[in-house]
Design a protein around this motif. Structure first.
Motif: not given
Length: 156
Positions: A95-102, A104-110
């Motif tokens: 759910v948090y890994d929006l771009n599916g790269d494995g 979680i970035s700060c931006e995805e978390l936010q």
């Protein structure tokens, strides 16, 4: 691995040491436990600690011992329960890994926290520090293991 680092534990110790003598007495510790809803007698607590007060090193050792007991207790709950937990965490990670790269970035978390209604304007400056706390390899993102540690340590 300890959920709180030594600096965090030192600050907690200093807060518990209400009289500033460099020791956390049973009464000071009992006061804290009562504040968080743990009811115990001084005799029970003294038998658990086997001391009447703790210096910083004793406090750190006590904390690490309690963490290890919790980890070992979790392991004894059964393999099936742990598999379910791992599966649930993997789903949450996706759910948090929006771009599916494995990761979680700060931006995805936010973004995800905003979508869940758990983020607002004045929290924005903290997404990097939120990730940094659990980013054990300091690459600026959370991998699944770091995410798992974050979720397990913050819900305990």
């Amino acid at each position: 691995m300890s959920p709180l680092n030594t600096n965090d534990l030192k600050r907690i110790f200093e807060k518990l040491d209400r009289n500033g003598d460099g020791f956390v007495s049973l009464n000071e510790f009992k006061w804290f436990l009562q504040k968080i809803g743990v009811q115990t007698s001084l005799d029970e607590f003294e038998s658990l600690l086997d001391k009447t007060s703790l210096d910083l090193l004793d406090f750190l050792f006590f904390y690490d011992t309690m963490v290890m007991q919790n980890i070992n207790g979790d392991q004894s709950k059964g393999v099936e329960e742990n598999k379910d937990l791992e599966s649930d965490l993997a789903k949450a990670f996706k759910v948090y890994d929006l771009n599916g790269d494995g990761f979680i970035s700060c931006e995805e978390l936010q973004i995800v926290l905003s979508q869940l209604g758990l983020w607002n304007e004045h929290c924005g400056r903290d997404s990097k520090s939120m990730v940094k706390v659990y980013d054990t390899n300091s690459d600026g993102v959370l991998d699944f293991e770091e995410f798992k540690n974050m979720m397990l340590l913050t819900t305990s």
